[in-house]
Design a protein around this motif. Structure first.
Motif, PDB file in Angstrom:
ATOM      1  N   THR A  58       0.795  -1.359   0.092  1.00 15.61           N
ATOM      2  CA  THR A  58      -0.091   0.148   0.141  1.00 15.61           C
ATOM      3  C   THR A  58       0.642   1.290   0.071  1.00 15.61           C
ATOM      4  O   THR A  58       0.259   2.016  -0.547  1.00 15.61           O
ATOM      5  CB  THR A  58      -0.709  -0.006   1.100  1.00 15.61           C
ATOM      6  N   HIS A  59       1.946   0.811   0.512  1.00 10.07           N
ATOM      7  CA  HIS A  59       2.881   2.449   0.991  1.00 10.07           C
ATOM      8  C   HIS A  59       2.900   3.077  -0.683  1.00 10.07           C
ATOM      9  O   HIS A  59       3.162   3.303  -1.516  1.00 10.07           O
ATOM     10  CB  HIS A  59       3.935   2.300   1.455  1.00 10.07           C
ATOM     11  N   TRP A  60       3.676   1.607  -1.572  1.00 13.08           N
ATOM     12  CA  TRP A  60       4.193   1.510  -2.733  1.00 13.08           C
ATOM     13  C   TRP A  60       2.722   1.978  -4.159  1.00 13.08           C
ATOM     14  O   TRP A  60       3.560   2.768  -4.560  1.00 13.08           O
ATOM     15  CB  TRP A  60       4.552   0.385  -3.657  1.00 13.08           C
ATOM     16  N   LEU A  61       1.744   1.921  -3.831  1.00 16.31           N
ATOM     17  CA  LEU A  61       1.517   1.924  -3.985  1.00 16.31           C
ATOM     18  C   LEU A  61       0.344   3.559  -4.230  1.00 16.31           C
ATOM     19  O   LEU A  61       0.305   4.602  -4.805  1.00 16.31           O
ATOM     20  CB  LEU A  61      -0.521   1.477  -3.965  1.00 16.31           C
ATOM     21  N   LEU A  62       0.689   4.631  -3.267  1.00 18.46           N
ATOM     22  CA  LEU A  62       0.835   5.288  -2.543  1.00 18.46           C
ATOM     23  C   LEU A  62       1.685   6.455  -3.283  1.00 18.46           C
ATOM     24  O   LEU A  62       1.263   7.526  -3.866  1.00 18.46           O
ATOM     25  CB  LEU A  62       0.926   5.828  -1.587  1.00 18.46           C
ATOM     26  N   LYS A  63       2.842   6.135  -3.075  1.00 14.61           N
ATOM     27  CA  LYS A  63       4.032   6.515  -3.927  1.00 14.61           C
ATOM     28  C   LYS A  63       3.921   6.439  -6.092  1.00 14.61           C
ATOM     29  O   LYS A  63       3.830   7.134  -5.806  1.00 14.61           O
ATOM     30  CB  LYS A  63       5.505   6.046  -3.438  1.00 14.61           C
ATOM     31  N   LYS A  68       2.150   9.783 -10.261  1.00 17.46           N
ATOM     32  CA  LYS A  68       0.462  10.095 -11.408  1.00 17.46           C
ATOM     33  C   LYS A  68       0.246  11.412 -11.375  1.00 17.46           C
ATOM     34  O   LYS A  68       0.317  11.794 -11.788  1.00 17.46           O
ATOM     35  CB  LYS A  68      -0.078   8.837 -11.559  1.00 17.46           C
ATOM     36  N   CYS A  69       0.014  11.443 -10.456  1.00 15.10           N
ATOM     37  CA  CYS A  69      -0.179  12.939 -10.220  1.00 15.10           C
ATOM     38  C   CYS A  69       0.360  14.100 -10.207  1.00 15.10           C
ATOM     39  O   CYS A  69      -0.099  15.087 -10.509  1.00 15.10           O
ATOM     40  CB  CYS A  69      -1.309  13.167  -8.570  1.00 15.10           C
ATOM     41  N   GLU A  70       1.337  14.112 -10.872  1.00 18.44           N
ATOM     42  CA  GLU A  70       2.688  15.311 -11.027  1.00 18.44           C
ATOM     43  C   GLU A  70       2.174  16.656 -12.137  1.00 18.44           C
ATOM     44  O   GLU A  70       1.786  17.718 -11.608  1.00 18.44           O
ATOM     45  CB  GLU A  70       3.914  14.389 -11.139  1.00 18.44           C
ATOM     46  N   ASP A  71       1.563  16.191 -13.059  1.00 18.82           N
ATOM     47  CA  ASP A  71       1.723  16.513 -14.378  1.00 18.82           C
ATOM     48  C   ASP A  71      -0.156  15.985 -14.686  1.00 18.82           C
ATOM     49  O   ASP A  71      -0.772  17.126 -15.893  1.00 18.82           O
ATOM     50  CB  ASP A  71       1.399  15.891 -15.514  1.00 18.82           C
ATOM     51  N   LYS A  72      -0.557  16.118 -13.863  1.00 18.10           N
ATOM     52  CA  LYS A  72      -2.067  16.491 -13.872  1.00 18.10           C
ATOM     53  C   LYS A  72      -2.640  17.429 -13.654  1.00 18.10           C
ATOM     54  O   LYS A  72      -2.113  17.921 -12.683  1.00 18.10           O
ATOM     55  CB  LYS A  72      -2.646  14.878 -13.155  1.00 18.10           C
ATOM     56  N   PRO A  73      -3.543  17.509 -14.010  1.00 17.56           N
ATOM     57  CA  PRO A  73      -4.543  18.743 -13.618  1.00 17.56           C
ATOM     58  C   PRO A  73      -5.436  18.020 -11.955  1.00 17.56           C
ATOM     59  O   PRO A  73      -5.173  16.903 -11.963  1.00 17.56           O
ATOM     60  CB  PRO A  73      -6.018  18.696 -14.349  1.00 17.56           C
ATOM     61  N   GLU A  74      -5.872  18.802 -11.492  1.00 17.36           N
ATOM     62  CA  GLU A  74      -6.363  18.754  -9.843  1.00 17.36           C
ATOM     63  C   GLU A  74      -7.852  18.117  -9.474  1.00 17.36           C
ATOM     64  O   GLU A  74      -7.471  17.157  -9.032  1.00 17.36           O
ATOM     65  CB  GLU A  74      -6.752  20.237  -8.890  1.00 17.36           C
TER      66      GLU A  74
END
Length: 136
Positions: A58-63, A68-74
């Motif tokens: 689950t830690h790996w999934l969170l990381k 994945k969220c770096e270049d995505k819109p909010e």
């Protein structure tokens, strides 16, 4: 991000309170082992193996969700990170509940320690602004 924080905090509280209540109930209700010693140790080994796999996974999934969220819109960040966070919190709380149940069945102190460690990990996963938004 404020809406994400609000949603995650609400989810955190809803998901984290019942396992603590069940632990208190099982702790005070447990009197003697309900299973034989061999089956009790088998249950504990399976529980510890599940924790050994689930916590790093689950830690790996969170990381991974964070990356994945770096270049995505909010809006997409809220969906991606929120899902990974919920999976982590639910998994940790299910393990905590199972550890409490294992204590009720086996009356072995290691279940208390396991529940304590999981509770600390859950508390460390409280969704704060610094936990979610990491600026380099």
């Amino acid at each position: 991000m404020d809406s994400l924080l609000k949603q995650l905090r609400q989810f955190f509280l809803i998901a984290s309170v019942p396992p603590l209540a069940f632990f208190a109930l099982f702790y005070f209700a447990a009197d003697e082992s309900l299973v034989n010693e061999r089956l009790g140790y088998l249950l504990l080994v399976l529980l510890f193996l599940a924790a050994l796999v689930a916590i790093p996974l689950t830690h790996w999934l969170l990381k991974r969700a964070e990356a994945k969220c770096e270049d995505k819109p909010e809006e997409e960040q809220i969906v991606i990170f929120g899902k990974a966070y919920r999976i982590r919190i639910v998994t940790m709380n299910v393990l905590s509940f199972l550890s409490s149940l294992a204590y009720f069945v086996t009356v072995v102190e290691s279940c208390i320690y396991m529940t304590g460690m999981l509770t600390i990990l859950i508390l460390l996963s409280y969704p704060s602004r610094q936990y979610i938004i990491r600026e380099n």
